[in-house]
Design a protein around this motif. Sequence first.
Motif, PDB file in Angstrom:
ATOM      1  N   GLN A   1       9.912  27.498  22.960  1.00  0.00           N
ATOM      2  CA  GLN A   1      10.839  27.084  24.015  1.00  0.00           C
ATOM      3  C   GLN A   1      11.801  28.194  24.431  1.00  0.00           C
ATOM      4  O   GLN A   1      12.088  28.348  25.607  1.00  0.00           O
ATOM      5  CB  GLN A   1      11.647  25.859  23.559  1.00  0.00           C
ATOM      6  CG  GLN A   1      10.825  24.638  23.272  1.00  0.00           C
ATOM      7  CD  GLN A   1      10.020  24.176  24.464  1.00  0.00           C
ATOM      8  OE1 GLN A   1      10.543  24.004  25.556  1.00  0.00           O
ATOM      9  NE2 GLN A   1       8.726  23.993  24.265  1.00  0.00           N
ATOM     10  N   VAL A   2      12.313  28.953  23.449  1.00  0.00           N
ATOM     11  CA  VAL A   2      13.377  29.910  23.753  1.00  0.00           C
ATOM     12  C   VAL A   2      13.073  31.337  23.334  1.00  0.00           C
ATOM     13  O   VAL A   2      13.858  32.238  23.614  1.00  0.00           O
ATOM     14  CB  VAL A   2      14.728  29.462  23.142  1.00  0.00           C
ATOM     15  CG1 VAL A   2      15.189  28.177  23.782  1.00  0.00           C
ATOM     16  CG2 VAL A   2      14.653  29.310  21.643  1.00  0.00           C
TER      17      VAL A   2
ATOM     18  N   SER B   1      14.988  35.971  19.132  1.00  0.00           N
ATOM     19  CA  SER B   1      16.362  36.384  19.404  1.00  0.00           C
ATOM     20  C   SER B   1      16.692  37.600  18.551  1.00  0.00           C
ATOM     21  O   SER B   1      16.331  37.660  17.379  1.00  0.00           O
ATOM     22  CB  SER B   1      17.330  35.241  19.073  1.00  0.00           C
ATOM     23  OG  SER B   1      18.652  35.649  19.318  1.00  0.00           O
TER      24      SER B   1
ATOM     25  N   ASP C   1      23.749  28.424  24.998  1.00  0.00           N
ATOM     26  CA  ASP C   1      23.046  28.109  26.239  1.00  0.00           C
ATOM     27  C   ASP C   1      21.660  27.512  25.965  1.00  0.00           C
ATOM     28  O   ASP C   1      20.799  27.491  26.820  1.00  0.00           O
ATOM     29  CB  ASP C   1      22.936  29.340  27.134  1.00  0.00           C
ATOM     30  CG  ASP C   1      22.094  30.447  26.514  1.00  0.00           C
ATOM     31  OD1 ASP C   1      21.717  30.338  25.334  1.00  0.00           O
ATOM     32  OD2 ASP C   1      21.813  31.432  27.226  1.00  0.00           O
ATOM     33  N   ILE C   2      21.474  27.026  24.725  1.00  0.00           N
ATOM     34  CA  ILE C   2      20.206  26.407  24.334  1.00  0.00           C
ATOM     35  C   ILE C   2      20.509  24.996  23.836  1.00  0.00           C
ATOM     36  O   ILE C   2      21.421  24.802  23.034  1.00  0.00           O
ATOM     37  CB  ILE C   2      19.515  27.216  23.215  1.00  0.00           C
ATOM     38  CG1 ILE C   2      19.276  28.659  23.674  1.00  0.00           C
ATOM     39  CG2 ILE C   2      18.218  26.544  22.789  1.00  0.00           C
ATOM     40  CD1 ILE C   2      18.870  29.585  22.553  1.00  0.00           C
TER      41      ILE C   2
ATOM     42  N   MET D   1      21.552  24.929  30.592  1.00  0.00           N
ATOM     43  CA  MET D   1      21.054  25.151  29.230  1.00  0.00           C
ATOM     44  C   MET D   1      19.539  25.300  29.297  1.00  0.00           C
ATOM     45  O   MET D   1      18.887  24.700  30.146  1.00  0.00           O
ATOM     46  CB  MET D   1      21.419  23.962  28.330  1.00  0.00           C
ATOM     47  CG  MET D   1      22.888  23.606  28.280  1.00  0.00           C
ATOM     48  SD  MET D   1      23.860  24.738  27.343  1.00  0.00           S
ATOM     49  CE  MET D   1      23.786  23.971  25.744  1.00  0.00           C
ATOM     50  N   LYS D   2      19.009  26.041  28.336  1.00  0.00           N
ATOM     51  CA  LYS D   2      17.544  26.173  28.217  1.00  0.00           C
ATOM     52  C   LYS D   2      17.002  24.978  27.494  1.00  0.00           C
ATOM     53  O   LYS D   2      17.638  24.417  26.655  1.00  0.00           O
ATOM     54  CB  LYS D   2      17.193  27.441  27.427  1.00  0.00           C
ATOM     55  CG  LYS D   2      17.557  28.704  28.167  1.00  0.00           C
ATOM     56  CD  LYS D   2      17.167  29.897  27.305  1.00  0.00           C
ATOM     57  CE  LYS D   2      17.640  31.166  27.968  1.00  0.00           C
ATOM     58  NZ  LYS D   2      17.412  32.334  27.181  1.00  0.00           N
TER      59      LYS D   2
END
Length: 146
Positions: free
Chosen positions: A66-67, A70, A122-123, A145-146
């Motif tokens: 999904q994201v 990082s 922001d997730i 938001m993601k």
Amino acid sequence: MGDIGSEPAYGRRLIPQIMDQLARNQPDQIVFSIAKPSDAGLELRDISAHAFAKAVDKTAWWLRQQVGESSSVRPVGYIGPHDLRHILITYACVKVGYAALYLSPKNSTEGALSVLEATECDIWAKAREVEAAPLVKDILEKRPMK
């Protein structure tokens, strides 16, 4: 972490690593029991170390899909049912390099938005089969938001 059967690196492991080791060494060890209502009262569904570790890995895979990866620890916001999902998200975040940020559905919208802003969150993760709390709807309307 050392070889299977060697002395664990106490104080140097993250909780998901401890669970993975338990799943390898004692896969049938019961780590959770979930109560479900039944005609006879409450029925317990046991969750083994192997099943839980597999669920964490699936959740971590989903989060990564999904994201993405990082380069720094980033927060993942969540408001949802107080059940095993909290633990799954926590462990999965650790595995993927994120941090779970649990907000109370009793917070004000302004307070929740302030926390999200301060943490640069922001997730957002959402329990799919459960309707979002009114606060979540307010947050997602006011903050991308993601």
